[in-house]
Design an enzyme around this catalytic site. Structure first.
Site, PDB file in Angstrom:
ATOM      1  N   GLY A  81     -24.962  10.578  16.822  1.00 32.27           N
ATOM      2  CA  GLY A  81     -24.187  11.181  17.553  1.00 32.27           C
ATOM      3  C   GLY A  81     -22.813  11.220  16.890  1.00 32.27           C
ATOM      4  O   GLY A  81     -22.882  10.308  15.935  1.00 32.27           O
ATOM      5  N   SER A 111     -22.518  14.986  19.494  1.00 33.58           N
ATOM      6  CA  SER A 111     -22.038  15.522  18.022  1.00 33.58           C
ATOM      7  C   SER A 111     -21.059  16.215  17.999  1.00 33.58           C
ATOM      8  O   SER A 111     -19.856  16.142  19.136  1.00 33.58           O
ATOM      9  CB  SER A 111     -23.126  17.129  17.900  1.00 33.58           C
ATOM     10  OG  SER A 111     -22.518  18.056  19.226  1.00 33.58           O
ATOM     11  N   GLN A 130     -30.823  17.461  20.312  1.00 32.23           N
ATOM     12  CA  GLN A 130     -31.595  16.496  20.216  1.00 32.23           C
ATOM     13  C   GLN A 130     -30.526  16.965  22.171  1.00 32.23           C
ATOM     14  O   GLN A 130     -29.556  17.054  22.436  1.00 32.23           O
ATOM     15  CB  GLN A 130     -31.328  15.770  20.134  1.00 32.23           C
ATOM     16  CG  GLN A 130     -31.329  14.126  20.644  1.00 32.23           C
ATOM     17  CD  GLN A 130     -30.227  14.010  21.720  1.00 32.23           C
ATOM     18  OE1 GLN A 130     -28.714  14.502  20.915  1.00 32.23           O
ATOM     19  NE2 GLN A 130     -29.893  13.103  22.624  1.00 32.23           N
ATOM     20  N   TYR A 132     -29.505  15.159  25.533  1.00 30.50           N
ATOM     21  CA  TYR A 132     -29.210  14.057  26.766  1.00 30.50           C
ATOM     22  C   TYR A 132     -28.986  14.301  27.977  1.00 30.50           C
ATOM     23  O   TYR A 132     -28.452  15.311  27.944  1.00 30.50           O
ATOM     24  CB  TYR A 132     -27.631  13.017  26.287  1.00 30.50           C
ATOM     25  CG  TYR A 132     -27.581  11.884  25.030  1.00 30.50           C
ATOM     26  CD1 TYR A 132     -28.899  10.922  25.507  1.00 30.50           C
ATOM     27  CD2 TYR A 132     -27.240  12.149  23.966  1.00 30.50           C
ATOM     28  CE1 TYR A 132     -28.963   9.783  24.570  1.00 30.50           C
ATOM     29  CE2 TYR A 132     -27.426  10.682  23.241  1.00 30.50           C
ATOM     30  CZ  TYR A 132     -28.498   9.669  23.510  1.00 30.50           C
ATOM     31  OH  TYR A 132     -28.974   8.865  22.531  1.00 30.50           O
ATOM     32  N   THR A 158     -34.417  12.928  24.582  1.00 30.76           N
ATOM     33  CA  THR A 158     -33.970  11.621  24.636  1.00 30.76           C
ATOM     34  C   THR A 158     -34.481  11.011  25.508  1.00 30.76           C
ATOM     35  O   THR A 158     -33.772  11.041  26.567  1.00 30.76           O
ATOM     36  CB  THR A 158     -32.922  10.973  23.635  1.00 30.76           C
ATOM     37  OG1 THR A 158     -32.802  11.688  22.379  1.00 30.76           O
ATOM     38  CG2 THR A 158     -33.266   9.053  23.732  1.00 30.76           C
ATOM     39  N   LYS A 237     -38.048  12.124  23.068  1.00 26.23           N
ATOM     40  CA  LYS A 237     -37.898  11.196  21.822  1.00 26.23           C
ATOM     41  C   LYS A 237     -37.973   9.129  23.059  1.00 26.23           C
ATOM     42  O   LYS A 237     -36.821   9.178  23.454  1.00 26.23           O
ATOM     43  CB  LYS A 237     -36.730  11.648  21.258  1.00 26.23           C
ATOM     44  CG  LYS A 237     -36.159  10.783  20.384  1.00 26.23           C
ATOM     45  CD  LYS A 237     -35.494  10.567  19.345  1.00 26.23           C
ATOM     46  CE  LYS A 237     -34.780   9.806  18.029  1.00 26.23           C
ATOM     47  NZ  LYS A 237     -33.469   8.901  18.769  1.00 26.23           N
ATOM     48  N   SER A 259     -39.810   5.979  18.424  1.00 31.95           N
ATOM     49  CA  SER A 259     -39.121   5.466  18.396  1.00 31.95           C
ATOM     50  C   SER A 259     -38.211   4.198  19.252  1.00 31.95           C
ATOM     51  O   SER A 259     -38.992   4.678  20.683  1.00 31.95           O
ATOM     52  CB  SER A 259     -37.715   6.924  18.411  1.00 31.95           C
ATOM     53  OG  SER A 259     -37.024   6.322  18.437  1.00 31.95           O
ATOM     54  N   HIS A 261     -35.884   3.723  19.325  1.00 29.15           N
ATOM     55  CA  HIS A 261     -33.620   4.462  19.047  1.00 29.15           C
ATOM     56  C   HIS A 261     -33.176   3.577  17.816  1.00 29.15           C
ATOM     57  O   HIS A 261     -32.123   3.058  18.430  1.00 29.15           O
ATOM     58  CB  HIS A 261     -33.290   3.720  20.766  1.00 29.15           C
ATOM     59  CG  HIS A 261     -31.748   4.743  21.060  1.00 29.15           C
ATOM     60  ND1 HIS A 261     -32.017   6.189  21.819  1.00 29.15           N
ATOM     61  CD2 HIS A 261     -30.708   5.261  19.886  1.00 29.15           C
ATOM     62  CE1 HIS A 261     -31.140   6.753  21.470  1.00 29.15           C
ATOM     63  NE2 HIS A 261     -30.145   6.101  20.800  1.00 29.15           N
TER      64      HIS A 261
END
Ligand code: HOC
Length: 365
Positions: A81, A111, A130, A132, A158, A237, A259, A261
């Protein structure tokens, strides 16, 4: 011309010289005491490749297939981001660099340019979105819908960021990029989000983002609801526990990304590379298993794939390359990574991504 950094370490150093202290600190740092940030790297060093020789590696094929699409390279660009922290051209530069190599760009919800702006500069190239989760679920569904309409090919939900990790570097620097508006592009262009605000002032938009971005109630039912609302494949993710990987398969999820993060969420947790083998085993090729958190060079790509990943995502390296040289910088990074990966696969004795699964690794302590 001017020397452009080759190694990750040099790229990080260069980025530090061009970014503000707050912005650089935000990108570089991990949560808490940064133990997990460090173990994401040091645990890679615990696995050593035992190469084979005399295997004829004169022709190397690094292509992979994900959701019925073939890609030339086994990488994706992880969602990051607020890329304007690194460079004014942010997502536009990165998406175009990725496009040159046919590497999927995963655009972040937070973004610096909108879904539609990114689609406009990379209409024909692979891109994923992606998501959120938003407290206001209709905002989440609407963003997924916008991405699908704009030609994005997958949704990456995510699941490890129901709230922000404890980030001491940012607390020290009093740095809060969401409050500064670096991640507002997808919100200020979203009618469903805007309708939920008292007015459309900058202040209300930022406050609206802050109210929406933490989503502690996220659960499997929400995921099922999202699945109903989009035709796109959904990846989760932030999976680290084999039981969650199993649940993902049982819930009809299309892929997962192992992941932590980049060590930015909960400190003291398992490194991503240590979590990978058990997850790959339980998923047993039923759905793609992607990997991020610690990939810096070609040999890391070899290790992650040998341990069961189908593809890997790159995060901080491209952010630093973006800071250091804009779109051209990201292209140079990708060029080097592609070449180094080819050399690494060949010298490990494999000639394809599938062939890497039989490359032997030994664990040292
Ligand atoms: C819940 C707040 O992914 C990072 C970003 C976080 C974005 C804000 C999410 O810094 O790792």
């Amino acid at each position: 011309g001017d020397y452009f950094p080759i190694s990750y370490e040099e790229l990080e150093e260069r980025a530090q010289t061009v970014m503000s202290a707050g912005a650089f600190g935000y990108v570089r740092s991990g949560a808490g005491g940064e133990e997990t940030l460090r173990s994401n790297r040091t645990d890679f060093q615990k696995h050593s490749i035992v190469p084979r020789v005399l295997t004829d590696v004169s022709s190397i094929n690094t292509s992979i297939t994900l959701f019925e699409k073939q890609y030339d390279h086994p990488f994706l660009l992880a969602p990051v981001g607020m890329l304007k922290l690194a460079h004014e051209d942010a997502d536009l530069a990165v998406a175009q660099a990725a496009a040159r190599y046919g590497i999927p760009f995963v655009q972040s919800t937070v973004s610096s340019y909108s879904i539609e702006e990114v689609a406009e500069v990379s209409s024909l190239s692979p891109k994923w979105f992606q998501l959120y989760w938003s407290n206001n679920r209709s905002v989440s569904f609407h963003m997924a819908e916008r991405a699908e309409k704009a030609g994005f090919e997958a949704i990456v939900l995510t699941v490890d960021t129901v709230m922000l990790g404890w980030r001491e570097e940012d607390l020290r620097n009093r740095f809060s990029p969401l409050k500064l508006g670096y991640g507002k592009a997808n919100y200020e262009s979203d009618q469903v989000f805007l309708q939920s605000l008292p007015d459309e002032s900058e202040e209300s938009i930022i406050q609206g983002i802050l109210n929406n971005i933490h989503h502690p109630s996220l659960n499997w039912e929400d995921v099922a609801e999202l699945k109903k609302r989009t035709k796109l494949p959904i990846l989760l993710k932030g999976i680290l526990h084999p039981k969650d990987a199993k649940l993902a398969v049982e819930n009809g999820i299309d892929g997962i990304i192992v992941s932590n993060h980049g060590g930015r969420q909960l400190d003291g947790i398992i490194s991503a590379i240590s979590a990978l083998p058990a997850i790959a085993e339980i998923v047993n090729k039923q759905i793609p298993v992607l990997f991020d958190s610690g990939i810096r060079r070609g040999a890391d790509v070899v290790k992650a794939i040998a341990l069961g990943a189908d593809a890997v995502c790159i995060g901080r390296p491209f952010v630093y390359a973006l800071a250091a040289g804009g779109q051209k910088g990201v292209e140079k990074l990708l060029e080097n990574l592609i070449q180094e990966t080819k050399v690494s696969i060949s010298l490990a004795g494999a000639s394809s991504i599938a062939g890497l699964s039989s490359v032997k690794l030994v664990q040292t302590t």
